[in-house]
Design a protein around this motif. Structure first.
Motif, mmCIF file in Angstrom:
data_model
loop_
_atom_site.group_PDB
_atom_site.id
_atom_site.type_symbol
_atom_site.label_atom_id
_atom_site.label_comp_id
_atom_site.label_asym_id
_atom_site.label_seq_id
_atom_site.Cartn_x
_atom_site.Cartn_y
_atom_site.Cartn_z
ATOM 1 N N THR A 28 1.357 -1.086 0.225
ATOM 2 C CA THR A 28 -0.046 0.217 0.090
ATOM 3 C C THR A 28 0.414 1.315 -0.025
ATOM 4 N N HIS A 29 0.244 2.288 -0.116
ATOM 5 C CA HIS A 29 0.602 3.720 -0.029
ATOM 6 C C HIS A 29 1.439 3.819 1.062
ATOM 7 N N SER A 30 1.605 3.672 2.123
ATOM 8 C CA SER A 30 1.558 3.018 3.556
ATOM 9 C C SER A 30 2.762 2.593 3.502
ATOM 10 N N GLY A 31 3.295 1.842 2.613
ATOM 11 C CA GLY A 31 4.311 0.580 2.697
ATOM 12 C C GLY A 31 4.585 -0.260 3.910
ATOM 13 N N ARG A 32 3.340 -0.467 4.139
ATOM 14 C CA ARG A 32 2.403 -2.206 4.380
ATOM 15 C C ARG A 32 2.081 -2.350 3.290
ATOM 16 N N PHE A 33 1.785 -3.931 4.058
ATOM 17 C CA PHE A 33 1.313 -4.437 2.963
ATOM 18 C C PHE A 33 0.101 -5.593 3.295
ATOM 19 N N ARG A 34 -1.129 -5.876 2.426
ATOM 20 C CA ARG A 34 -2.278 -6.249 2.652
ATOM 21 C C ARG A 34 -2.101 -7.376 2.043
ATOM 22 N N LEU A 35 -2.975 -8.626 2.795
ATOM 23 C CA LEU A 35 -2.893 -10.080 2.167
ATOM 24 C C LEU A 35 -4.680 -10.234 0.949
ATOM 25 N N SER A 53 3.193 -5.914 8.277
ATOM 26 C CA SER A 53 4.779 -5.131 7.548
ATOM 27 C C SER A 53 5.294 -6.258 7.332
ATOM 28 N N ARG A 54 6.612 -5.639 6.667
ATOM 29 C CA ARG A 54 7.237 -7.164 6.031
ATOM 30 C C ARG A 54 8.146 -7.809 7.276
ATOM 31 N N ASP A 55 8.202 -7.252 7.683
ATOM 32 C CA ASP A 55 8.255 -8.079 9.241
ATOM 33 C C ASP A 55 7.878 -9.004 9.622
ATOM 34 N N GLN A 56 6.925 -8.201 9.812
ATOM 35 C CA GLN A 56 5.261 -9.455 10.819
ATOM 36 C C GLN A 56 5.112 -10.504 9.514
ATOM 37 N N LEU A 57 5.376 -10.282 8.181
ATOM 38 C CA LEU A 57 5.188 -11.680 7.019
ATOM 39 C C LEU A 57 6.475 -12.107 6.764
ATOM 40 N N ALA A 58 7.835 -12.113 7.342
ATOM 41 C CA ALA A 58 8.750 -12.464 7.055
ATOM 42 C C ALA A 58 8.529 -14.314 7.128
ATOM 43 N N PHE A 59 7.712 -14.438 8.305
ATOM 44 C CA PHE A 59 7.689 -16.647 8.714
ATOM 45 C C PHE A 59 7.069 -16.843 7.476
ATOM 46 N N LEU A 60 6.301 -15.792 6.915
ATOM 47 C CA LEU A 60 5.272 -16.591 5.642
ATOM 48 C C LEU A 60 6.015 -16.276 4.819
ATOM 49 N N GLU A 61 7.189 -15.409 3.917
ATOM 50 C CA GLU A 61 7.520 -15.381 2.858
ATOM 51 C C GLU A 61 7.541 -16.235 2.323
ATOM 52 N N PRO A 62 8.095 -17.415 2.654
ATOM 53 C CA PRO A 62 8.022 -18.862 1.315
ATOM 54 C C PRO A 62 6.970 -18.496 0.704
ATOM 55 N N ARG A 63 5.731 -19.210 1.522
ATOM 56 C CA ARG A 63 3.980 -18.931 1.078
ATOM 57 C C ARG A 63 3.231 -18.024 0.077
ATOM 58 N N ILE A 64 4.166 -16.890 0.718
ATOM 59 C CA ILE A 64 3.926 -15.292 -0.426
ATOM 60 C C ILE A 64 3.879 -14.568 -1.681
#
Length: 287
Positions: free
Chosen positions: A247-254, A272-283
């Protein structure tokens, strides 16, 4: 130059060693012996015959290269270089023939013919092993992965991201063409119709399907019937469960892809990207 196999910008590298080197030496020796023996035959009106072959070779090279340059639209499509090869071979044979009839120089065309034949044997092997075979293996891996897809239904969208447009001289003949991508995937999966794209892109926070020729915006509802495969290192393919749109705020919508669900209300949350880090291989993160 790029097809030589020796320069820094060559599309493949010619290596000396192994069975291909033995084969190249054998081919060169056979050609050298044949050229040497051929020169002993007397030919009537040699000068006139040479002129005719030169003319035929020149016309053949011109007629073979002209369509290649027109088809390529200023891009050197190296796979088309096979077209003028027979005529280039005739031109090389003529260069050898220039020494015909000179007894003291018979070894020159024989040596030249042997070296050229041996080099092109090594060159062809390098091209096949480093370009065409890897491209073929990736196609086979993709076909096998497509046959494993589950929950695929007519009308679904399939994104296959990360496949190289070309590996050296070997171009990708299916996914990188809007004409062949859909039929190839439909044949491999046995499901039709399907819409196939090379990637998803993020345009102002909205997903856009990129299909080489045109791009079209897709809705969240269409994302729910979309499958994503990503080409990984080594030519393998892995699937993704979510799409993360920045998004424009630099955060991500799943957004969940087909076969995946989110908890109620999560589709409006941002991470945030850090919050999604543990799921990154599936995103899948669109550009």
């Amino acid at each position: 130059q790029q097809l030589s196999g020796f320069t820094s910008d060559a599309l493949f590298r010619v290596h000396w060693g192994g069975a291909e080197s033995v084969w190249a030496v054998a081919v060169g020796a056979v050609v050298a012996v044949l050229v040497w023996a051929w020169q002993k035959n007397e030919m009537p009106d040699v000068a006139r015959a040479r002129a005719r072959v030169w003319l035929f070779a020149a016309a053949g090279i011109l007629l073979a290269y002209a369509p290649v340059l027109w088809i390529s639209f200023s891009y050197a499509r190296f796979r088309y270089h096979y077209a003028p090869s027979p005529y280039l071979g005739l031109a090389a044979a003529m260069a050898c023939w220039l020494f015909a009839g000179r007894r003291g120089l018979r070894w020159v065309p024989a040596l030249l013919g042997g070296v050229v034949a041996g080099f092109f044997s090594l060159n062809a092997v390098a091209d096949l092993r480093q370009c065409w075979i890897p491209q073929s293996e990736q196609h086979r891996a993709l076909e096998a992965r497509l046959r494993q897809l589950k929950d695929l239904a007519p009308g679904d969208i399939l994104v296959i991201a990360g496949t190289p447009f070309e590996i050296g001289t070997a171009q990708h003949f299916t996914l990188h063409s809007s004409v062949s991508a859909d039929p190839f995937v439909e044949w491999a999966t046995g499901v039709a119709p399907l819409e196939v794209g090379e990637e998803l892109r993020n345009v102002n926070g909205r997903p856009v399907l990129w299909e080489r020729h045109p791009e079209r915006r897709i809705s969240d509802a269409e994302i729910a019937r979309t499958h994503v495969l990503v080409s990984t290192e080594g030519g393998r393919f892995s699937s993704r469960d979510w799409v993360a749109l920045e998004t424009h705020s630099g955060r991500f919508r799943l957004l969940p892809l087909k076969g995946t669900t989110l908890e109620a209300g999560s589709d409006q949350a941002t991470f945030s990207r850090d919050q999604l880090a543990f799921l990154e291989p599936r995103i899948y993160f669109p550009r």
